[in-house]
Design an enzyme around this catalytic site. Structure first.
Site, short mmCIF file in Angstrom:
data_model
loop_
_atom_site.label_atom_id
_atom_site.label_comp_id
_atom_site.label_asym_id
_atom_site.label_seq_id
_atom_site.Cartn_x
_atom_site.Cartn_y
_atom_site.Cartn_z
N CYS A 91 5.06 -29.55 -12.30
CA CYS A 91 3.52 -28.87 -12.30
C CYS A 91 3.36 -28.40 -13.57
CB CYS A 91 3.69 -27.73 -11.13
SG CYS A 91 2.22 -26.87 -11.04
N SER A 102 2.89 -4.43 3.95
CA SER A 102 3.48 -3.27 3.59
C SER A 102 4.28 -2.52 4.45
CB SER A 102 2.36 -2.03 3.17
OG SER A 102 1.46 -2.36 2.24
N HIS A 160 0.96 -1.23 -0.01
CA HIS A 160 0.01 -0.08 -0.03
C HIS A 160 0.80 1.48 0.00
CE1 HIS A 160 -3.90 -1.89 0.72
NE2 HIS A 160 -3.16 -2.78 1.48
#
Length: 473
Positions: free
Chosen positions: A397, A339, A49
């Site tokens: 995978c 953050s 953020h």
């Protein structure tokens, strides 16, 4: 005798451990689960953020802005994926413009850079799939996205490389204060230490209240998410929020660091701190709310849903302080905790060091090479790896194109993976469209071989999550 014991190996505890490892001392991380990054740090919005929505003067604001400013350089140094893509907080009504202005003003007061209020045409140019009636938005170019797993693991590996011990399945049950040190009790061990750092997430209030007469209360706030397939890459370019409400930042729509699309979270206080279920009602709510910001969301491409718990402290701020002699809190670390983690690590490590007065470590290792992702390499780069180690040519995978060599590396690194989910967090194997439907048997086989265990001893995550009962023939 340890100089400091950190309780909790989420991104906050691991960041503190990393910063303490820069000092000459003996440090230990105690974790109740099987691996690092098993609580809040593994199930969140993965957003760095900007810092415009935290209350000015709060620890949330200070740590958020400082952590954001540290993240790009830190990601290169210790090796975790990070992209500065920016956020857009939008509104569709002119009367909500004052809410955007308030966020902008808060951001300026908090020291956030790179903000501006923009309008319909510029918004649609930045993100064409925004709703057609979007009126205005607050653009913050300093915000970004991160891989929360690999950020947490990078802090923990760096701490371990620099001498910090990690012990798992060590749930703390109590403390005793001696004349000049503490004794930390777990279910099966006692540890002596000069100081303690409480970074236990949603359980941090339990530990705090064992040593302090000033009680605190943490309530778990469950957030549910939907994750869309990588075929939706490019649907959204920035992290998109609607103007916030009293319930928080609201439902976001954002690209992930790996090319998926993320929708969430919901926000519901719950009593059970282990309850990470998802519900049809809340997933329907996500679909409805996200449609207020983005049009024609390809919900048919949802590949999984999940939820995470945020540690909401009743005073609605981070608690970063010495509670009593040598006992430090890193408590109430909810959004923007991810953050803020780089800055919290520095801040709390400095508090501890002010108490202990430790010397700088002369041989501190300041760089880490991350696990190679062959899916991000050119054909020529991949071929060179295969020539050195043929296991780089064995795809295990299919969805995420993860090779056997990457999985083996994840197992044998410092604090290496011992479970299927441990592999997932380090390599993304099982994180794709089929959610492990094809690769899980091979992962069991590789873990069994590399760890010297029987296949039926391999677990998904903790000690009780066995995948196999035994041989059928």
């Amino acid at each position: 005798m340890y100089d400091s014991i950190i309780i909790g190996s989420g991104v906050t505890g691991s960041s503190i451990a990393y910063n303490l490892s820069k000092k000459d001392g003996k440090f230990l991380v105690l974790e109740k689960n099987e691996d690092v990054c098993t609580g809040t740090s593994k199930a969140n919005s993965a957003i760095m953020h900007g810092g415009y929505d935290a209350k000015p003067g709060s620890m949330k604001a200070k740590m958020n802005v400082a952590g954001n400013q540290m993240s790009e350089e830190l990601s290169k140094k210790i090796g975790f994926p990070y992209k500065k893509i920016g956020t857009l907080v939008i509104c569709s009504k002119e009367e909500d413009l004052d809410k955007l202005q308030k966020l902008y003003d808060q951001g300026i007061e908090n020291g956030v850079k790179g903000m501006k209020i923009i309008y319909h045409d510029e918004l649609k140019e930045l993100d064409p799939n925004l709703v057609d009636d979007v009126y205005a938005g607050l653009y913050c170019k300093e915000a970004g996205i991160v891989d929360p797993f690999l950020m947490n693991i990078a802090f923990a590996e760096m701490a371990n490389i620099n001498g910090v011990e990690f012990k798992f399945y060590q749930e703390v049950t109590g403390f005793d204060k001696k004349d000049d040190h503490w004794v930390v009790h777990t279910k099966d061990n006692d540890y002596e230490t000069k100081s303690i750092v409480n970074a236990a997430g949603v359980y941090a209030d339990d530990l705090h209240n064992m040593v302090s007469d000033e009680k605190i209360k943490i309530t778990a706030r469950r957030g549910e998410y939907m994750l869309l397939d990588k075929e939706t890459f490019g649907f959204v370019n920035h992290v998109i929020f609607n103007v916030p409400t009293e319930r928080g930042k609201g439902v976001l729509v954002a690209p992930t660091i790996d090319g998926n699309t993320l929708i969430g979270p919901t926000s519901n206080f719950i009593d059970d701190k282990k309850d990470t279920k998802t519900t049809p009602e809340q997933l329907e709510y996500l679909a409805k709310e996200s449609a207020l910001s983005m049009k024609d969301i390809p919900l048919r491409s949802v590949i999984t849903s999940f939820s995470g718990l945020r540690a909401h402290e009743e005073n609605d701020d981070f608690i970063l302080e010495e509670v009593t002699d040598g006992f430090f809190d890193a408590v109430g670390i909810e959004s923007p905790g991810l953050s803020s983690a780089p800055a919290i690590g520095v801040y709390v490590a400095d508090l501890v060091n002010d108490k202990l007065n430790l010397e700088d470590k002369k041989d501190f290792i300041d760089h880490r090479d991350p696990i190679i992702k062959t899916s991000e390499l050119s054909k020529e780069e991949h071929q060179k790896l295969i020539e050195k180690d043929p296991r780089y040519g064995q795809i295990i995978c299919r969805c995420e194109k993860v090779t056997e060599a990457e999985i083996v590396d994840a197992i044998h690194r410092p604090l290496g993976a011992t479970t299927i989910d441990g592999i997932k967090r380090r390599t993304r194997a099982t994180a794709g469209r089929c959610q492990g439907g094809f690769c899980t048997p091979r992962l069991i086989e590789i873990l069994s071989r590399e760890l010297g265990k029987k296949p039926e001893e391999i677990t998904k995550n903790n000690n009780n999550s066995y995948l196999l009962e035994g041989k059928s023939k």
